[in-house]
Structures are given as C-alpha cells and as structure tokens.
Motif scaffolding. Structure first.
Motif, PDB file in Angstrom:
ATOM      1  N   TYR A 152       0.845  -1.200   0.000  1.00 11.73           N
ATOM      2  CA  TYR A 152       0.000   0.000   0.000  1.00 11.73           C
ATOM      3  C   TYR A 152       0.879   1.248   0.000  1.00 11.73           C
ATOM      4  CZ  TYR A 152      -3.712  -3.233   1.361  1.00 11.73           C
ATOM      5  OH  TYR A 152      -4.602  -4.272   1.402  1.00 11.73           O
ATOM      6  N   SER A 153       0.447   2.256  -0.746  1.00 14.64           N
ATOM      7  CA  SER A 153       1.255   3.471  -0.825  1.00 14.64           C
ATOM      8  C   SER A 153       0.446   4.609  -1.421  1.00 14.64           C
ATOM      9  CB  SER A 153       2.504   3.235  -1.683  1.00 14.64           C
ATOM     10  OG  SER A 153       2.142   2.948  -3.024  1.00 14.64           O
ATOM     11  N   ALA A 154       0.966   5.825  -1.225  1.00 13.57           N
ATOM     12  CA  ALA A 154       0.348   6.988  -1.851  1.00 13.57           C
ATOM     13  C   ALA A 154       0.478   6.918  -3.366  1.00 13.57           C
ATOM     14  CB  ALA A 154       1.006   8.257  -1.323  1.00 13.57           C
ATOM     15  N   LEU A 155       1.576   6.359  -3.842  1.00  7.96           N
ATOM     16  CA  LEU A 155       1.772   6.228  -5.284  1.00  7.96           C
ATOM     17  C   LEU A 155       0.708   5.323  -5.905  1.00  7.96           C
ATOM     18  CD1 LEU A 155       3.539   6.906  -7.719  1.00  7.96           C
ATOM     19  CD2 LEU A 155       4.948   4.924  -7.164  1.00  7.96           C
ATOM     20  N   ALA A 156       0.413   4.212  -5.237  1.00 10.66           N
ATOM     21  CA  ALA A 156      -0.638   3.326  -5.739  1.00 10.66           C
ATOM     22  C   ALA A 156      -1.992   4.021  -5.719  1.00 10.66           C
ATOM     23  CB  ALA A 156      -0.686   2.045  -4.905  1.00 10.66           C
ATOM     24  N   GLY A 157      -2.261   4.808  -4.671  1.00  9.72           N
ATOM     25  CA  GLY A 157      -3.513   5.555  -4.623  1.00  9.72           C
ATOM     26  C   GLY A 157      -3.615   6.564  -5.745  1.00  9.72           C
ATOM     27  N   GLY A 158      -2.502   7.258  -6.045  1.00 11.98           N
ATOM     28  CA  GLY A 158      -2.522   8.216  -7.141  1.00 11.98           C
ATOM     29  C   GLY A 158      -2.739   7.554  -8.484  1.00 11.98           C
ATOM     30  N   ILE A 159      -2.149   6.370  -8.678  1.00  8.86           N
ATOM     31  CA  ILE A 159      -2.348   5.643  -9.939  1.00  8.86           C
ATOM     32  C   ILE A 159      -3.806   5.220 -10.085  1.00  8.86           C
ATOM     33  CG2 ILE A 159      -1.737   3.520 -11.175  1.00  8.86           C
ATOM     34  CD1 ILE A 159       1.075   3.792  -9.999  1.00  8.86           C
ATOM     35  N   ALA A 160      -4.408   4.756  -8.990  1.00  8.03           N
ATOM     36  CA  ALA A 160      -5.819   4.369  -9.051  1.00  8.03           C
ATOM     37  C   ALA A 160      -6.700   5.556  -9.408  1.00  8.03           C
ATOM     38  CB  ALA A 160      -6.246   3.764  -7.719  1.00  8.03           C
ATOM     39  N   LEU A 161      -6.416   6.712  -8.825  1.00  2.90           N
ATOM     40  CA  LEU A 161      -7.201   7.908  -9.147  1.00  2.90           C
ATOM     41  C   LEU A 161      -6.955   8.365 -10.582  1.00  2.90           C
ATOM     42  CD1 LEU A 161      -6.829   9.990  -5.847  1.00  2.90           C
ATOM     43  CD2 LEU A 161      -8.730   8.523  -6.544  1.00  2.90           C
ATOM     44  N   SER A 162      -5.732   8.154 -11.080  1.00  6.19           N
ATOM     45  CA  SER A 162      -5.449   8.560 -12.461  1.00  6.19           C
ATOM     46  C   SER A 162      -6.251   7.732 -13.461  1.00  6.19           C
ATOM     47  CB  SER A 162      -3.958   8.419 -12.750  1.00  6.19           C
ATOM     48  OG  SER A 162      -3.558   7.060 -12.787  1.00  6.19           O
ATOM     49  N   VAL A 163      -6.527   6.463 -13.119  1.00  7.40           N
ATOM     50  CA  VAL A 163      -7.357   5.627 -13.996  1.00  7.40           C
ATOM     51  C   VAL A 163      -8.760   6.225 -14.121  1.00  7.40           C
ATOM     52  CG1 VAL A 163      -8.405   3.342 -14.262  1.00  7.40           C
ATOM     53  CG2 VAL A 163      -6.042   3.548 -13.472  1.00  7.40           C
ATOM     54  N   LEU A 164      -9.257   6.802 -13.031  1.00  7.70           N
ATOM     55  CA  LEU A 164     -10.586   7.408 -13.054  1.00  7.70           C
ATOM     56  C   LEU A 164     -10.570   8.779 -13.739  1.00  7.70           C
ATOM     57  CD1 LEU A 164     -11.686   6.563  -9.400  1.00  7.70           C
ATOM     58  CD2 LEU A 164     -12.330   5.370 -11.496  1.00  7.70           C
ATOM     59  N   MET A 165      -9.473   9.497 -13.615  1.00  6.02           N
ATOM     60  CA  MET A 165      -9.391  10.836 -14.210  1.00  6.02           C
ATOM     61  C   MET A 165      -9.156  10.797 -15.717  1.00  6.02           C
ATOM     62  SD  MET A 165      -7.106  12.937 -11.410  1.00  6.02           S
ATOM     63  CE  MET A 165      -6.894  14.289 -12.575  1.00  6.02           C
ATOM     64  N   LEU A 166      -8.445   9.790 -16.185  1.00  9.64           N
ATOM     65  CA  LEU A 166      -7.988   9.765 -17.579  1.00  9.64           C
ATOM     66  C   LEU A 166      -9.108   9.920 -18.603  1.00  9.64           C
ATOM     67  CD1 LEU A 166      -5.520   9.501 -19.385  1.00  9.64           C
ATOM     68  CD2 LEU A 166      -5.802   7.016 -19.314  1.00  9.64           C
ATOM     69  N   PRO A 167     -10.226   9.161 -18.523  1.00 12.33           N
ATOM     70  CA  PRO A 167     -11.267   9.330 -19.556  1.00 12.33           C
ATOM     71  C   PRO A 167     -11.880  10.719 -19.569  1.00 12.33           C
ATOM     72  CG  PRO A 167     -11.928   7.719 -17.888  1.00 12.33           C
ATOM     73  CD  PRO A 167     -10.545   8.079 -17.590  1.00 12.33           C
ATOM     74  N   THR A 168     -12.053  11.331 -18.396  1.00 13.88           N
ATOM     75  CA  THR A 168     -12.607  12.685 -18.351  1.00 13.88           C
ATOM     76  C   THR A 168     -11.675  13.680 -19.025  1.00 13.88           C
ATOM     77  OG1 THR A 168     -13.739  12.174 -16.274  1.00 13.88           O
ATOM     78  CG2 THR A 168     -13.467  14.499 -16.829  1.00 13.88           C
ATOM     79  N   VAL A 169     -10.374  13.556 -18.762  1.00 13.08           N
ATOM     80  CA  VAL A 169      -9.400  14.454 -19.371  1.00 13.08           C
ATOM     81  C   VAL A 169      -9.368  14.260 -20.891  1.00 13.08           C
ATOM     82  CG1 VAL A 169      -6.960  15.061 -19.491  1.00 13.08           C
ATOM     83  CG2 VAL A 169      -7.999  14.547 -17.284  1.00 13.08           C
ATOM     84  N   ILE A 170      -9.390  13.011 -21.334  1.00  5.47           N
ATOM     85  CA  ILE A 170      -9.333  12.732 -22.772  1.00  5.47           C
ATOM     86  C   ILE A 170     -10.529  13.343 -23.493  1.00  5.47           C
ATOM     87  CG2 ILE A 170      -9.481  10.913 -24.512  1.00  5.47           C
ATOM     88  CD1 ILE A 170      -7.865   9.126 -22.667  1.00  5.47           C
ATOM     89  N   LEU A 171     -11.726  13.065 -23.004  1.00  2.00           N
ATOM     90  CA  LEU A 171     -12.931  13.532 -23.700  1.00  2.00           C
ATOM     91  C   LEU A 171     -13.051  15.047 -23.658  1.00  2.00           C
ATOM     92  CD1 LEU A 171     -15.441  10.787 -22.479  1.00  2.00           C
ATOM     93  CD2 LEU A 171     -14.294  10.949 -24.691  1.00  2.00           C
ATOM     94  N   ALA A 172     -12.719  15.662 -22.509  1.00  2.00           N
ATOM     95  CA  ALA A 172     -12.800  17.120 -22.419  1.00  2.00           C
ATOM     96  C   ALA A 172     -11.767  17.785 -23.320  1.00  2.00           C
ATOM     97  CB  ALA A 172     -12.603  17.557 -20.966  1.00  2.00           C
ATOM     98  N   ALA A 173     -10.540  17.258 -23.328  1.00  2.00           N
ATOM     99  CA  ALA A 173      -9.500  17.841 -24.175  1.00  2.00           C
ATOM    100  C   ALA A 173      -9.830  17.666 -25.653  1.00  2.00           C
ATOM    101  CB  ALA A 173      -8.153  17.212 -23.843  1.00  2.00           C
ATOM    102  N   GLU A 174     -10.347  16.502 -26.020  1.00  2.00           N
ATOM    103  CA  GLU A 174     -10.714  16.279 -27.417  1.00  2.00           C
ATOM    104  C   GLU A 174     -11.789  17.261 -27.863  1.00  2.00           C
ATOM    105  OE1 GLU A 174     -12.660  12.866 -30.357  1.00  2.00           O
ATOM    106  OE2 GLU A 174     -12.731  12.650 -28.185  1.00  2.00           O
ATOM    107  N   GLU A 175     -12.803  17.428 -27.039  1.00  2.00           N
ATOM    108  CA  GLU A 175     -13.881  18.350 -27.393  1.00  2.00           C
ATOM    109  C   GLU A 175     -13.367  19.779 -27.485  1.00  2.00           C
ATOM    110  OE1 GLU A 175     -17.555  19.264 -28.713  1.00  2.00           O
ATOM    111  OE2 GLU A 175     -16.773  17.256 -28.270  1.00  2.00           O
ATOM    112  N   ALA A 176     -12.458  20.167 -26.576  1.00  2.00           N
ATOM    113  CA  ALA A 176     -11.907  21.519 -26.625  1.00  2.00           C
ATOM    114  C   ALA A 176     -11.116  21.743 -27.910  1.00  2.00           C
ATOM    115  CB  ALA A 176     -11.020  21.760 -25.404  1.00  2.00           C
ATOM    116  N   MET A 177     -10.353  20.740 -28.339  1.00  4.90           N
ATOM    117  CA  MET A 177      -9.570  20.884 -29.562  1.00  4.90           C
ATOM    118  C   MET A 177     -10.458  20.910 -30.806  1.00  4.90           C
ATOM    119  SD  MET A 177      -6.351  18.371 -28.725  1.00  4.90           S
ATOM    120  CE  MET A 177      -5.512  18.473 -27.138  1.00  4.90           C
ATOM    121  N   LYS A 178     -11.564  20.195 -30.758  1.00 12.19           N
ATOM    122  CA  LYS A 178     -12.486  20.214 -31.894  1.00 12.19           C
ATOM    123  C   LYS A 178     -13.158  21.576 -32.063  1.00 12.19           C
ATOM    124  CE  LYS A 178     -13.748  15.306 -32.177  1.00 12.19           C
ATOM    125  NZ  LYS A 178     -14.852  14.336 -32.024  1.00 12.19           N
ATOM    126  N   GLN A 179     -13.234  22.361 -30.979  1.00 11.53           N
ATOM    127  CA  GLN A 179     -13.864  23.679 -31.051  1.00 11.53           C
ATOM    128  C   GLN A 179     -12.970  24.733 -31.688  1.00 11.53           C
ATOM    129  OE1 GLN A 179     -17.071  24.111 -30.255  1.00 11.53           O
ATOM    130  NE2 GLN A 179     -17.117  21.908 -29.805  1.00 11.53           N
TER     131      GLN A 179
END
Length: 295
Positions: A152-179
C-alpha cells in the motif's frame, strides 16, 4: 423624411407584439416552467440539507487544530486530520501528473492526427465507457497490478485515481480541440507550419481553457473518491514521509471515524467532510470560471 416620421412608419410596419397569457401556448409554457422549477427545488432539498448539516456539525469542530493535528486515538480528545488533507492533495497531484499528459496526448490523436481512424473510434468508445467505470474496480485493478507486489502506498492511490481521471481528461481535451476554428488551422498550414507547429502554436493554446476545465472537473471527482483508496493507499495516523508507504486521505478518515463510538472522532468526521466538500467545490468553481473565460 424626418427621424420622427421614419420611427412612426417603422412602428406601423412592425406592430408591437404582446404576449397573450390566456393562449394555449402561453399556458403550456408557464405550466412546464413551473414544473421545471418545482422539480429543481425538490432535487435541491437533499443537497441543501446536506450542506446545512455539514456547516452546522462540521463547522462547529473546524479550527486550526483540526486542520494541522494528527488523528486522535481511542478516548483521546482534540486532534485533527492534517495528515489526511496532505495525503489527499498529494495523491490527487500524482493522479493529475499521470492522467493529464497522457490524456492530452490521446486527445491530440483523437481530435487532430487521426480523428476518423479505427483506432480513434475504438479509443473514443473505451474512454466513454470508462466514464461510467465503477471506481472500486479501478482500486481493485491497481491492487492486483501494484499493491500485491509493492504494498500500500500513496503512489498506488494516485495511480488508481489517475485511472478514473484519464477518460474525463481525454474527452474534455478532445472536445476543446475540436472547437478550434478550422480556418485557424488552415491558415497556419497555408503559412507553411508543420503539423507539430499547428498543434503546439494553434490547437493547444486555443483549446487550453476547455482542457483546463476538464482537468479541474476530473480533479474534483478524484478528490472525493474513497473506494479506490481502500485497496491502494489504505490509511495512516501519521504524516506521509515517502510516497511508497500507506497514506491517510480525507475520504477514508471520514469512513473510519464515522463508525467509531467516540463523539470526538464523529465530530472530526463531520469537520473532515466539510473540508472535503470545500475542496471539491473550489475545483468546480475554478472549472466554471475557466470555462467561461473561453467565451
């Protein structure tokens, strides 16, 4: 023709239109508007009741000591959750450092490089599917891949949260670039710019407000997660000294303290809940302000 005569002529040609309140369309509009406000009010009752409870219960216990001290043990009085605040911010920062670069690079591929390729379509479908991904499964995935081998570690916790953040960042960034207007990219190509220069000098700067808005929303969502951290960061009663050790977080502290039979811990759980809500609220407000700045 004088200005007065022209105004009179235009007024006669364009008669004043007044709303007829007894017409069927007006009655229907008022009825639907009233129902909308009623449903919105009913939906806001739980939200405002929770906020009221957090302010009254948590605000009474929230002070400087609670923000900096370590959690108390058993029958001890006082204490705080300063280590949980630091742990939450550190793990969210780790998640952002992982998800934002990869998310923006993926969005560049989806929006600019190969928007209509089979890989782009599949990646876009996976990203949209992951937005509804149960957060506990992200923690379980990280537990199998990392925690079982390194603990167990803070690094593992950050990686788990990054899995949840990644799709939101991808879709928001893609939509922003399309504009970004096509004429801007076409003008850059016409001036002899390479694809890399168009992306770095035109697409990214123009879409940056939308990208940052998506990042802020992803960070706000990750800050309130608890299930993934149960499998990855666990908990600690001390301040974090290294990224490879169990780490406290606000959500897990609330979960632990709310089940204890001690009034002091329950009060600290209320105060920690208020702090967590304020952190999420700040990120959401920043996202709204940045989103408005692009219009």
């Amino acid at each position: 023709m004088s200005s007065t005569q022209s105004q009179t002529t235009s007024a006669s040609l364009c008669p004043k239109i007044e709303r007829q309140w007894l017409e069927a369309r007006s009655l229907k509009s008022m009825l639907l508007s009233g129902l909308t406000w009623l449903v919105a009010g009913i939906g806001a009752i739980p939200l405002f009741s929770i906020i009221f409870m957090l302010v009254t219960e948590g605000g009474a216990r929230l002070d400087y000591e609670a923000l900096v001290e370590l959690p108390p043990a058993g029958f001890d009085m006082g204490g705080g959750f300063g280590n949980a605040i630091v742990g939450t911010l550190v793990m969210v920062a780790i998640a952002a450092l992982i998800s934002v670069p990869f998310g923006v690079l993926a969005a560049i591929y989806l929006a600019v490089l190969e928007p209509h390729s089979r890989l782009a379509k599949n990646a876009r479908f996976v990203a949209k599917t992951l937005t509804g991904f149960p957060s506990i499964l992200a923690g379980l995935f990280t537990y199998i891949v990392i925690v079982m081998h390194f603990g167990y570690s803070a690094l593992a916790g950050g990686i788990a949260l990054s899995v949840l953040m990644l799709p939101t960042v991808i879709l928001a960034a893609e939509e922003a670039m399309k504009q970004v207007p096509v004429r801007m990219t076409d003008a850059a190509y016409g001036m002899g710019c390479t694809r890399t220069q168009v992306i770095t000098k035109v697409v990214l700067p123009s879409g940056m407000p939308g990208i940052i808005t998506g990042v802020m929303l992803a960070v706000a969502g990750a800050a309130g997660e608890s299930a993934p951290l149960l499998f990855t960061a666990l908990f600690s009663n001390y301040y974090m000294e290294e990224l490879i050790e169990p780490t406290a977080s606000l959500s897990i502290l609330i979960y632990n303290f709310s089940a204890m039979p001690f009034d002091n811990q329950i009060q600290l759980a209320w105060a920690a809940s208020l702090v967590l809500v304020l952190i999420v609220l700040i990120f959401n407000i920043l996202a709204r302000l940045i989103g408005r700045s692009k219009h």
